[in-house]
Design a protein around this motif. Structure first.
Motif, PDB file in Angstrom:
ATOM      1  N   ARG A 192      49.877  50.345  39.092  1.00 50.17           N
ATOM      2  CA  ARG A 192      49.875  49.031  39.754  1.00 50.17           C
ATOM      3  C   ARG A 192      51.199  48.324  39.552  1.00 50.17           C
ATOM      4  O   ARG A 192      51.703  47.408  40.554  1.00 50.17           O
ATOM      5  CB  ARG A 192      48.849  48.158  39.135  1.00 50.17           C
ATOM      6  CG  ARG A 192      47.405  48.283  39.637  1.00 50.17           C
ATOM      7  CD  ARG A 192      46.416  47.587  39.314  1.00 50.17           C
ATOM      8  NE  ARG A 192      45.188  47.226  39.916  1.00 50.17           N
ATOM      9  CZ  ARG A 192      43.727  47.462  39.799  1.00 50.17           C
ATOM     10  NH1 ARG A 192      43.616  47.484  38.421  1.00 50.17           N
ATOM     11  NH2 ARG A 192      43.090  47.242  40.617  1.00 50.17           N
ATOM     12  N   GLN A 203      41.702  48.971  48.934  1.00 53.02           N
ATOM     13  CA  GLN A 203      41.787  50.339  48.080  1.00 53.02           C
ATOM     14  C   GLN A 203      41.540  51.457  49.169  1.00 53.02           C
ATOM     15  O   GLN A 203      40.447  51.338  49.926  1.00 53.02           O
ATOM     16  CB  GLN A 203      40.630  50.071  46.927  1.00 53.02           C
ATOM     17  CG  GLN A 203      41.188  49.084  45.909  1.00 53.02           C
ATOM     18  CD  GLN A 203      40.101  49.280  44.857  1.00 53.02           C
ATOM     19  OE1 GLN A 203      39.926  50.157  44.274  1.00 53.02           O
ATOM     20  NE2 GLN A 203      39.554  48.390  44.370  1.00 53.02           N
ATOM     21  N   ASP A 226      45.273  47.374  45.656  1.00 54.99           N
ATOM     22  CA  ASP A 226      45.589  46.216  45.896  1.00 54.99           C
ATOM     23  C   ASP A 226      46.496  45.967  46.998  1.00 54.99           C
ATOM     24  O   ASP A 226      47.287  44.983  46.828  1.00 54.99           O
ATOM     25  CB  ASP A 226      46.201  45.394  44.597  1.00 54.99           C
ATOM     26  CG  ASP A 226      45.523  45.628  43.419  1.00 54.99           C
ATOM     27  OD1 ASP A 226      44.211  45.734  43.353  1.00 54.99           O
ATOM     28  OD2 ASP A 226      46.169  46.073  42.342  1.00 54.99           O
TER      29      ASP A 226
END
Length: 287
Positions: free
Chosen positions: A283, A86, A40
């Motif tokens: 994340r 990514q 991300d």
């Protein structure tokens, strides 16, 4: 658009980047590297990679050329300038280019380290088809030098190991020393038996994986039993599940070892759950 890379303080199009032919990384494999994952558009476990970089440089008596904040800024610039959502940032530091070839280390006062970084985009990194299918591995003798805990650029034998695996119709190789698995060619190796995750303990025999540390921490937090010990090839073939971990593979299930199918030949539930947990937690903490 040409990819932008970083070489010794400059951001350059990749086709304009140059390193001296006298660089000791080229002549002597005298250097270290790190690979930091991007998800991300953010960096995963940056501090872990920075700390291992410092350790590797220290073990080779190479001065760290940049402070943490500068390293972080270069990583972020490469992510932004190359628009990577990514993928990975590859970082390499060598002892530098003294202007001639010699086995003796050059004077660090007159020869500064060479610093190179570049990005690699991989849109399928998180949703990897391989993770849903699992990979096949073969075993090979581990004949590398004794300081595998230093992340050096000496990668010829691991590269040869991957080619040995491909020639046998497999995806990767696990290296074996005195009957016990050390690690994969570019990853740490694990088996699961009766719900217990088993992986070799840290020592000079294996790389101290940053992803390994995170995955084991998440496993313990999820109340999954972990044993850090050596395991044999025979144990591995009799395991319920197996997997590998690395910055580029996260948690990758292994479904076959030396032609022996594990379980029903599909990725096991614990390995898949660990992959989910790793991605979720990474994340949350990405920077």
């Amino acid at each position: 658009m040409s990819r932008i890379v970083y070489v010794n303080g400059d951001y350059l199009p990749e086709d304009e980047a140059k390193v001296s032919i006298f660089d000791r990384g080229f002549l002597m494999a005298d250097g270290v590297y790190e690979v930091t994952t991007i998800i991300d558009g953010k960096l995963i476990d940056f501090d872990g990679h920075f700390q291992r970089l410092e350790r590797s440089l220290g073990e080779l008596d190479i001065e760290n050329p940049l402070p943490r904040e500068d390293w972080l800024e270069v990583h972020r610039q490469l992510v932004a300038q190359n628009d990577v959502e990514q993928g990975m940032i590859y970082l390499q530091v060598t002892r530098g280019a003294p202007g001639d070839r010699d086995f003796v280390f050059p004077d660090p006062e007159t020869t500064t380290p060479t610093v190179v970084l570049f990005s690699q985009s991989n849109p399928a990194l998180v949703d990897s088809p391989k993770a849903q299918q699992g990979i096949k591995v073969v075993t090979i003798d581990d004949i590398r030098w004794g300081r595998r805990d230093i992340k050096t650029v000496q990668l010829l034998y691991p590269s040869m190991g991957k080619m040995m695996a491909i020639k046998q119709g497999a995806d990767d190789a696990w290296m074996v020393q005195d009957g016990a698995v050390t690690e994969g060619t570019s990853n740490n190796a694990y088996i699961i038996k009766d719900g217990r995750i088993i992986t070799r303990a840290l020592s000079n025999d294996i790389l101290h994986g940053i992803t390994r540390a995170a995955v084991l921490r998440f496993a313990r937090e999820a109340q999954m039993p972990v044993e850090e010990r050596s395991f044999t090839v025979e144990e591995a073939k009799a395991a319920d599940e197996a997997f590998v971990t690395s910055a580029s593979a996260f948690v990758m299930p292994v479904v076959e070892i030396d032609g022996t199918t594990l379980g029903n030949g599909a990725p096991g539930p614990l390995a898949l759950r660990l992959r989910e947990i790793y991605i979720e937690e990474s994340r949350k903490s990405a920077i």
